[in-house]
Design an enzyme around this catalytic site. Structure first.
Site, mmCIF file in Angstrom:
data_model
loop_
_atom_site.group_PDB
_atom_site.id
_atom_site.type_symbol
_atom_site.label_atom_id
_atom_site.label_comp_id
_atom_site.label_asym_id
_atom_site.label_seq_id
_atom_site.Cartn_x
_atom_site.Cartn_y
_atom_site.Cartn_z
ATOM 1 N N THR A 1 -15.723 -23.553 35.992
ATOM 2 C CA THR A 1 -15.175 -22.376 36.665
ATOM 3 C C THR A 1 -14.747 -22.684 38.093
ATOM 4 O OG1 THR A 1 -15.814 -20.204 37.509
ATOM 5 C CG2 THR A 1 -17.580 -21.780 37.247
ATOM 6 N N ASP A 2 -13.815 -21.880 38.609
ATOM 7 C CA ASP A 2 -13.420 -22.038 40.020
ATOM 8 C C ASP A 2 -14.511 -21.522 40.968
ATOM 9 O OD1 ASP A 2 -13.153 -19.291 39.554
ATOM 10 O OD2 ASP A 2 -11.123 -19.144 40.363
ATOM 11 N N GLU A 3 -15.514 -20.794 40.414
ATOM 12 C CA GLU A 3 -16.550 -20.225 41.292
ATOM 13 C C GLU A 3 -17.404 -21.310 41.957
ATOM 14 O OE1 GLU A 3 -18.703 -16.814 40.004
ATOM 15 O OE2 GLU A 3 -16.970 -15.945 39.015
ATOM 16 N N LYS B 1 -23.279 -23.722 37.260
ATOM 17 C CA LYS B 1 -22.069 -24.413 36.767
ATOM 18 C C LYS B 1 -21.750 -25.619 37.660
ATOM 19 C CE LYS B 1 -19.676 -23.371 33.767
ATOM 20 N NZ LYS B 1 -19.682 -23.628 32.299
ATOM 21 N N TYR C 1 -25.141 -18.067 39.003
ATOM 22 C CA TYR C 1 -24.211 -18.528 37.958
ATOM 23 C C TYR C 1 -23.400 -19.719 38.453
ATOM 24 C CZ TYR C 1 -19.778 -18.806 35.408
ATOM 25 O OH TYR C 1 -18.670 -19.268 34.734
HETATM 26 P P1 NAD Z 1 -19.064 -15.895 26.945
HETATM 27 O O1 NAD Z 1 -20.281 -15.397 27.642
HETATM 28 O O2 NAD Z 1 -18.095 -14.917 26.395
HETATM 29 O O3 NAD Z 1 -19.483 -16.852 25.732
HETATM 30 C C1 NAD Z 1 -20.494 -17.808 25.842
HETATM 31 C C2 NAD Z 1 -20.857 -18.283 24.439
HETATM 32 O O4 NAD Z 1 -21.872 -19.291 24.568
HETATM 33 C C3 NAD Z 1 -21.403 -17.179 23.524
HETATM 34 O O5 NAD Z 1 -20.793 -17.263 22.257
HETATM 35 C C4 NAD Z 1 -22.889 -17.495 23.436
HETATM 36 O O6 NAD Z 1 -23.477 -17.089 22.215
HETATM 37 C C5 NAD Z 1 -22.906 -19.008 23.604
HETATM 38 N N1 NAD Z 1 -24.177 -19.490 24.149
HETATM 39 C C6 NAD Z 1 -24.846 -18.999 25.231
HETATM 40 N N2 NAD Z 1 -25.995 -19.674 25.391
HETATM 41 C C7 NAD Z 1 -26.049 -20.620 24.426
HETATM 42 C C8 NAD Z 1 -26.985 -21.617 24.084
HETATM 43 N N3 NAD Z 1 -28.120 -21.781 24.774
HETATM 44 N N4 NAD Z 1 -26.703 -22.435 23.036
HETATM 45 C C9 NAD Z 1 -25.563 -22.285 22.324
HETATM 46 N N5 NAD Z 1 -24.645 -21.330 22.584
HETATM 47 C C10 NAD Z 1 -24.889 -20.508 23.626
HETATM 48 O O7 NAD Z 1 -18.381 -16.890 27.975
HETATM 49 P P2 NAD Z 1 -16.811 -17.129 28.287
HETATM 50 O O8 NAD Z 1 -16.373 -16.130 29.270
HETATM 51 O O9 NAD Z 1 -16.090 -17.306 27.018
HETATM 52 O O10 NAD Z 1 -16.912 -18.535 29.043
HETATM 53 C C11 NAD Z 1 -16.932 -19.754 28.312
HETATM 54 C C12 NAD Z 1 -17.037 -20.915 29.283
HETATM 55 O O11 NAD Z 1 -15.933 -20.894 30.176
HETATM 56 C C13 NAD Z 1 -18.289 -20.850 30.158
HETATM 57 O O12 NAD Z 1 -18.771 -22.156 30.315
HETATM 58 C C14 NAD Z 1 -17.789 -20.294 31.487
HETATM 59 O O13 NAD Z 1 -18.572 -20.774 32.558
HETATM 60 C C15 NAD Z 1 -16.383 -20.867 31.525
HETATM 61 N N6 NAD Z 1 -15.394 -20.070 32.284
HETATM 62 C C16 NAD Z 1 -15.257 -18.716 32.033
HETATM 63 C C17 NAD Z 1 -14.258 -17.999 32.706
HETATM 64 C C18 NAD Z 1 -14.037 -16.524 32.458
HETATM 65 O O14 NAD Z 1 -13.221 -15.903 33.157
HETATM 66 N N7 NAD Z 1 -14.676 -15.912 31.476
HETATM 67 C C19 NAD Z 1 -13.448 -18.648 33.636
HETATM 68 C C20 NAD Z 1 -13.642 -20.023 33.877
HETATM 69 C C21 NAD Z 1 -14.617 -20.718 33.171
HETATM 70 O O1 DAU Z 2 -13.534 -17.103 38.346
HETATM 71 C C1 DAU Z 2 -13.997 -17.439 37.070
HETATM 72 C C2 DAU Z 2 -15.173 -16.555 36.708
HETATM 73 O O2 DAU Z 2 -14.657 -15.250 36.468
HETATM 74 C C3 DAU Z 2 -15.938 -17.052 35.483
HETATM 75 O O3 DAU Z 2 -16.510 -18.296 35.771
HETATM 76 C C4 DAU Z 2 -17.040 -16.057 35.092
HETATM 77 O O4 DAU Z 2 -17.674 -16.489 33.902
HETATM 78 C C5 DAU Z 2 -16.397 -14.709 34.866
HETATM 79 O O5 DAU Z 2 -17.393 -13.756 34.573
HETATM 80 C C6 DAU Z 2 -15.594 -14.266 36.091
HETATM 81 O O6 DAU Z 2 -16.476 -13.981 37.204
HETATM 82 P P1 DAU Z 2 -16.259 -12.714 38.171
HETATM 83 O O7 DAU Z 2 -17.541 -12.386 38.802
HETATM 84 O O8 DAU Z 2 -15.078 -12.896 39.037
HETATM 85 O O9 DAU Z 2 -15.846 -11.620 37.040
HETATM 86 P P2 DAU Z 2 -16.265 -10.097 36.840
HETATM 87 O O10 DAU Z 2 -15.375 -9.564 35.769
HETATM 88 O O11 DAU Z 2 -17.724 -9.909 36.714
HETATM 89 O O12 DAU Z 2 -15.817 -9.426 38.226
HETATM 90 C C7 DAU Z 2 -14.464 -9.476 38.675
HETATM 91 C C8 DAU Z 2 -14.416 -8.759 40.014
HETATM 92 O O13 DAU Z 2 -14.666 -7.354 39.802
HETATM 93 C C9 DAU Z 2 -15.468 -9.211 41.005
HETATM 94 O O14 DAU Z 2 -14.931 -9.166 42.321
HETATM 95 C C10 DAU Z 2 -16.581 -8.174 40.873
HETATM 96 C C11 DAU Z 2 -15.815 -6.898 40.531
HETATM 97 N N1 DAU Z 2 -16.535 -5.928 39.667
HETATM 98 C C12 DAU Z 2 -17.075 -6.385 38.498
HETATM 99 C C13 DAU Z 2 -17.767 -5.533 37.667
HETATM 100 C C14 DAU Z 2 -18.379 -6.034 36.390
HETATM 101 C C15 DAU Z 2 -16.633 -4.598 40.024
HETATM 102 O O15 DAU Z 2 -16.114 -4.177 41.093
HETATM 103 N N2 DAU Z 2 -17.323 -3.750 39.205
HETATM 104 C C16 DAU Z 2 -17.905 -4.162 38.035
HETATM 105 O O16 DAU Z 2 -18.543 -3.317 37.349
#
Ligand code: NAD
Ligand code: DAU
Length: 352
Positions: free
Chosen positions: A134-136, A163, A159
């Site tokens: 992630t970019d975080e 990562k 989180y």
């Molecule tokens: P998600 O939470 O939707 O899915 C995670 C999956 O991992 C689920 O299917 C869960 O069952 C599985 N999992 C969790 N713990 C596990 C374990 N101990 N063993 C096996 N499986 C397990 O997550 P996502 O949003 O699809 O993100 C996927 C990956 O991409 C993550 O590594 C996250 O850090 C990264 N990522 C997410 C975003 C985003 O915007 N969602 C952006 C950049 C990177």
């Molecule tokens: O940047 C990549 C990341 O983006 C991934 O690595 C994470 O897995 C993914 O969850 C996401 O993280 P964020 O914290 O940016 O996403 P989230 O959707 O939780 O929040 C987006 C923005 O909205 C953030 O500034 C917090 C705000 N927010 C979020 C929620 C859930 C609110 O204002 N209210 C809310 O209820």
């Protein structure tokens, strides 16, 4: 040249991004056998893969990456040619209330996979470990500037710290044990199958249900949004064409302040649901800020663009439209994932 089918292990394939990656690999690479390893936590859902579950080149394995004995057994049974690692605890708010689960899955789980991968890479030439990150990990930007691959890590949430740690372990295994690896760091994804705890799907669901839209702080936080299918395309490219030992930043070139994005969602949903102008906007509620809330994320994706020819293909307008339609057409999916434990989570997070 290998005579057997290429066995590719994708972890976290039942989750949001993982399900799109699994589908892409199953459909694009008929000569691969795709193994989806997932523990099916609250975020994992096999309904996300219904359309490909019977494909001959797809197999699902239920298992937990924190269980080293289970992984040892799995790697002794199947000689993988590559690992695309997405399994993780992914929600920042949950990491604030329960950091240890993030340490276990994101750090310990990744190290378990790395240990098995090192052993395999020594006998299997061409093996590659891909960490989807992630970019975080880069922390927060001010009003200007972009995250580059060379930006120093400065994670602010449990989180992102987990990562960042797993990224460091991957790199360290490359240096110390010679494990061939690639890493990508991506911005915020949105699209179908996104669990309704994250901003966009949570707010779509709340608008449908006429529930309050909880905007953290003053809403002046910025995220760079990318349609999930474009992320899956990028992952495919990095896995196949990225250089060993390199990191690639992936982003949408698409920055939005949360409050502006929420207002746009309200407008679009009013139209789709046949509600009067301003109806959904009335649901906007400013609530207590997220602790350690990062002000702004923005990715400079020049490297993956120049070196691998990737750029986003779906505009935000189109992507958001498709996403809202998907949620409106998949109320049953929403009903399933918001039953049970979700209610407890929602109450604890938003209703105290
Ligand atoms: P998600 O939470 O939707 O899915 C995670 C999956 O991992 C689920 O299917 C869960 O069952 C599985 N999992 C969790 N713990 C596990 C374990 N101990 N063993 C096996 N499986 C397990 O997550 P996502 O949003 O699809 O993100 C996927 C990956 O991409 C993550 O590594 C996250 O850090 C990264 N990522 C997410 C975003 C985003 O915007 N969602 C952006 C950049 C990177
Ligand atoms: O940047 C990549 C990341 O983006 C991934 O690595 C994470 O897995 C993914 O969850 C996401 O993280 P964020 O914290 O940016 O996403 P989230 O959707 O939780 O929040 C987006 C923005 O909205 C953030 O500034 C917090 C705000 N927010 C979020 C929620 C859930 C609110 O204002 N209210 C809310 O209820």
């Amino acid at each position: 040249m290998k005579s057997h089918k290429r066995n590719i292990l994708i972890t976290g394939g039942a989750g949001f991004i993982g399900s799109h990656v699994v589908r892409r690999f199953v459909e694009e690479y008929k000569k691969y056998q795709i193994y989806n390893l997932d523990a099916l936590t609250y975020a994992g859902n096999l309904e996300n893969l219904k359309d490909i579950e019977n494909a001959p080149n797809y197999s699902f394995i239920k298992g937990d990456i924190t269980d080293s004995e289970f992984l040892k057994e799995l790697f002794s049974q199947i000689e993988f040619d590559g690992v695309v690692h997405l399994a993780a605890e992914s929600h920042v708010d949950r990491s604030i209330s329960d950091p240890l689960s993030f340490v276990k899955t994101n750090i310990l789980g990744t190290v378990n996979l790395l240990n098995e991968s090192v052993a395999l890479s020594r006998k299997n030439e061409g093996f590659r470990f891909y960490h989807v990150s992630t970019d975080e990990v880069y922390g927060a930007l001010g009003d200007t500037g972009y995250f580059l691959e060379t930006t120093a890590y400065s994670p602010n949430s449990p989180y992102s710290a987990s990562k960042a740690s797993s990224d460091h372990f991957v790199r360290a295994y490359g240096e110390t044990y010679g494990l061939p690896f690639v890493i990508s760091n991506c911005s915020n994804n949105y699209g179908p199958n996104h669990f309704p705890e994250k901003l966009i799907p949570l707010f779509i669901n709340n608008i449908i249900q006429k529930r309050p839209l909880p905007v953290y702080g003053d809403g002046n936080y910025t995220r760079d949004w990318l349609y999930v299918i474009d992320h899956a395309r990028a992952i495919d490219l990095v896995f196949h064409e990225g250089k060993n030992g390199e990191t690639y930043n992936i982003g949408g070139f698409n920055e939005w302040k949360n409050i502006d994005l929420v207002k746009l969602l309200c407008q679009l949903m009013n139209r789709k649901l046949g509600r009067p102008d301003g109806a959904s906007e009335e649901l906007i509620t400013f609530v207590k800020d997220r602790p350690g809330h990062d002000l702004r994320y923005a990715i400079d994706a020049t490297k993956i663009n120049k070196e691998l020819g990737w750029k986003p293909s779906v505009t935000f307008e189109k992507g958001l439209d498709k996403t809202i339609d998907w949620y409106l057409e998949n109320q049953e999916w929403l009903g399933h994932v918001t039953s049970g434990d979700y209610k407890k989570y929602y109450k604890k997070q938003y209703q105290h």
